[in-house]
Motif scaffolding. Structure first.
Motif, PDB file in Angstrom:
ATOM      1  N   PHE A 265       0.837  -1.202   0.000  1.00 16.21           N
ATOM      2  CA  PHE A 265       0.000   0.000   0.000  1.00 16.21           C
ATOM      3  C   PHE A 265       0.873   1.253   0.000  1.00 16.21           C
ATOM      4  O   PHE A 265       0.703   2.149  -0.827  1.00 16.21           O
ATOM      5  N   GLN A 266       1.824   1.312   0.953  1.00 16.44           N
ATOM      6  CA  GLN A 266       2.682   2.495   1.056  1.00 16.44           C
ATOM      7  C   GLN A 266       3.498   2.705  -0.212  1.00 16.44           C
ATOM      8  O   GLN A 266       3.596   3.835  -0.725  1.00 16.44           O
ATOM      9  N   ALA A 267       4.106   1.640  -0.702  1.00 20.71           N
ATOM     10  CA  ALA A 267       4.959   1.754  -1.887  1.00 20.71           C
ATOM     11  C   ALA A 267       4.167   2.230  -3.097  1.00 20.71           C
ATOM     12  O   ALA A 267       4.604   3.119  -3.834  1.00 20.71           O
ATOM     13  N   LEU A 268       2.973   1.640  -3.288  1.00 19.84           N
ATOM     14  CA  LEU A 268       2.160   2.008  -4.456  1.00 19.84           C
ATOM     15  C   LEU A 268       1.732   3.467  -4.384  1.00 19.84           C
ATOM     16  O   LEU A 268       1.883   4.217  -5.362  1.00 19.84           O
ATOM     17  N   VAL A 269       1.191   3.872  -3.232  1.00 19.58           N
ATOM     18  CA  VAL A 269       0.605   5.216  -3.134  1.00 19.58           C
ATOM     19  C   VAL A 269       1.682   6.304  -3.108  1.00 19.58           C
ATOM     20  O   VAL A 269       1.570   7.319  -3.801  1.00 19.58           O
ATOM     21  N   THR A 270       2.753   6.088  -2.334  1.00 22.28           N
ATOM     22  CA  THR A 270       3.771   7.147  -2.196  1.00 22.28           C
ATOM     23  C   THR A 270       4.703   7.226  -3.396  1.00 22.28           C
ATOM     24  O   THR A 270       5.071   8.326  -3.838  1.00 22.28           O
ATOM     25  N   GLU A 271       5.067   6.058  -3.962  1.00 24.92           N
ATOM     26  CA  GLU A 271       6.078   6.046  -5.020  1.00 24.92           C
ATOM     27  C   GLU A 271       5.500   6.110  -6.426  1.00 24.92           C
ATOM     28  O   GLU A 271       6.182   6.531  -7.368  1.00 24.92           O
ATOM     29  N   GLU A 272       4.230   5.704  -6.577  1.00 27.06           N
ATOM     30  CA  GLU A 272       3.653   5.666  -7.927  1.00 27.06           C
ATOM     31  C   GLU A 272       2.392   6.513  -8.077  1.00 27.06           C
ATOM     32  O   GLU A 272       2.312   7.374  -8.960  1.00 27.06           O
ATOM     33  N   PHE A 273       1.389   6.265  -7.196  1.00 26.28           N
ATOM     34  CA  PHE A 273       0.079   6.874  -7.408  1.00 26.28           C
ATOM     35  C   PHE A 273       0.099   8.395  -7.196  1.00 26.28           C
ATOM     36  O   PHE A 273      -0.343   9.149  -8.079  1.00 26.28           O
ATOM     37  N   ILE A 274       0.632   8.846  -6.065  1.00 30.40           N
ATOM     38  CA  ILE A 274       0.661  10.293  -5.798  1.00 30.40           C
ATOM     39  C   ILE A 274       1.481  11.030  -6.866  1.00 30.40           C
ATOM     40  O   ILE A 274       1.016  12.041  -7.416  1.00 30.40           O
ATOM     41  N   PRO A 275       2.701  10.543  -7.227  1.00 30.06           N
ATOM     42  CA  PRO A 275       3.456  11.212  -8.307  1.00 30.06           C
ATOM     43  C   PRO A 275       2.696  11.226  -9.635  1.00 30.06           C
ATOM     44  O   PRO A 275       2.757  12.216 -10.374  1.00 30.06           O
ATOM     45  N   TYR A 276       1.970  10.133  -9.925  1.00 29.24           N
ATOM     46  CA  TYR A 276       1.175  10.073 -11.163  1.00 29.24           C
ATOM     47  C   TYR A 276       0.084  11.146 -11.166  1.00 29.24           C
ATOM     48  O   TYR A 276      -0.104  11.858 -12.164  1.00 29.24           O
TER      49      TYR A 276
END
Length: 421
Positions: free
Chosen positions: A363-374
């Motif tokens: 969850f953390q990796a997806l949201v912080t590293e990918e989703f929010i930057p996207y």
């Protein structure tokens, strides 16, 4: 269309240099003067230049071409079979490649709209760049469509401020032209839509009302329905819920009269948003389910509805139902790998999947590293507020208050940006 501009356009289309066209006929400097309408060449010179370009001068054919062009232009503004639109384009492109016609410049400008309808964004941009060199020779009518279609391109690219600038330049030409009222209504409608994207709510209502007056008078009920939907969205944002519901229900009624599932379910989707914003979860779920289960609606709308359902069930802590919906959403997502919004839906579905299943690291990796930057890159401020708050709440529950404050602050600053758009 002036002969000089016509010759210049045909030369550029054929990727011919001035030297290649002028050789043995006139000097390059004289050709430049002809193309930029600084001199009038003799009929003999014009004839030789047209011959080298492979162009015929045929007045009778030009009349036929004008009629075919008008029919094709009109087909670009309604819901039409793309195969028929492409067939008309290919016929005209071939004709205008060999016959001198005053319709050529308008046809070239309408190509931008044509490529956008087909979803060929790179071809649309190439066409805009191709015509930039000729824009100085455009008359008022050319400029009107030039600005309008460049606005369409910017809007399709998500550059709504630039789109609005183009639409306003087009609007400035209206006093100089005698355009059909449906064409003016179309411009007012797309200005309303663009204002909606920019959260200029009062301007949305102003322009949508202008457009709907024309559509109602001309019995164009599908366009009336589209205007009612954008009005409903605006009244929801103003928290005038009764007016919002009235407009969405009017849109549904018109959709039913015209047997348009797309209009009906677009109204249902927005009624779902309305009830969700009021905290009426049961009603919101009802409307989202109507859209998600309708196989006649396009895949993008179904994915939008099913991800909305996941959010609703997550918000009321009905995780079993949310998991059930996530499984269905993943099946739909597999069908839409070529969907322009695939990545967004992928991130939304997996964000909730990891959160509900307690897969904290994923969850953390997806949201912080990918989703929010996207979301930042896409300037998707609405979703950025939602998922920054979700991450802030997650860190708060974990006792990681420094991280929590960081994402709550991001959500608040983003919300302020949305309000100030």
């Amino acid at each position: 269309m002036e002969i000089g501009a016509f010759i210049k356009l045909q030369r550029i289309k054929q990727e011919m240099t001035q030297e290649e066209l002028a050789s043995g006929i006139v000097s390059m400097s004289y050709l430049s003067k002809i193309e930029n309408m600084k001199t009038e060449a003799s009929p003999e010179v014009i004839s030789m230049l047209c011959t080298r370009l492979g162009i015929q001068v045929d007045g009778e054919k030009d009349v036929t071409i004008k009629e075919k062009c008008e029919k094709w232009y009109n087909s670009l503004f309604e819901v039409n079979d793309k195969e028929e639109i492409t067939k008309g384009y290919q016929e005209l492109n071939e004709l205008l490649g060999i016959v001198r016609s005053d319709s050529l410049m308008m046809f070239e400008i309408h190509k931008i709209r044509y490529f956008l309808i087909l979803g060929e964004m790179s071809n649309a941009l190439d066409q805009i760049n191709h015509l930039n060199e000729l824009a100085g020779s455009f008359d008022s009518l050319h400029k009107y469509y030039w600005y309008k279609f460049k606005g369409n391109y910017s809007s399709a690219s998500g550059s709504y401020n630039q789109a609005m600038r183009m639409y306003k330049l087009a609007e400035e030409k209206l006093d100089l032209l005698r355009l059909p009222e449906e064409e003016i209504a179309d411009l007012h409608y797309i200005i309303a839509i663009t204002n909606s994207k920019l959260r200029n709510t009062l301007e949305v209502i102003e322009y949508a009302e202008k457009a709907i007056d024309v559509y109602r008078k001309n019995y164009n009920f599908l366009r009336c329905a589209q205007c009612h939907i954008v009005l409903g969205i605006s009244y929801r944002r103003l928290k005038m819920y009764d007016k919002a519901i009235k407009n969405h229900n009017l849109a549904k009624h018109l959709g039913e009269l015209n047997k348009s599932k797309q209009i009906i379910q677009l109204a249902n989707q927005n009624l779902g948003y309305l009830h969700s914003s009021k905290g009426e979860t049961e009603e919101a779920i009802h409307y989202f389910e109507e859209v998600a289960k309708d196989e006649e609606v396009n895949l993008n709308e179904r994915l939008l509805a099913i991800t909305s359902l996941i959010k609703e069930y997550h918000n009321i802590y009905n995780f079993d139902k949310a998991r059930e919906i996530i499984d269905k959403a993943l099946e739909l997502l597999d069908l839409g790998k070529n969907n322009v919004h695939y990545k967004l839906y992928y991130y939304i579905i997996h964000t909730y999947k990891f959160a509900i299943d307690g897969e904290d690291k994923k969850f953390q990796a997806l949201v912080t590293e990918e989703f929010i930057p996207y979301l930042k890159k896409q300037k998707d401020y609405g979703n950025l507020v939602v998922y920054a708050k979700m991450l802030g709440k997650y860190y708060e529950d974990q006792g990681r208050y420094k991280d929590s404050v960081k994402y709550y602050k991001l959500a608040n600053l983003t919300y302020e940006d949305v309000v100030n758009l």
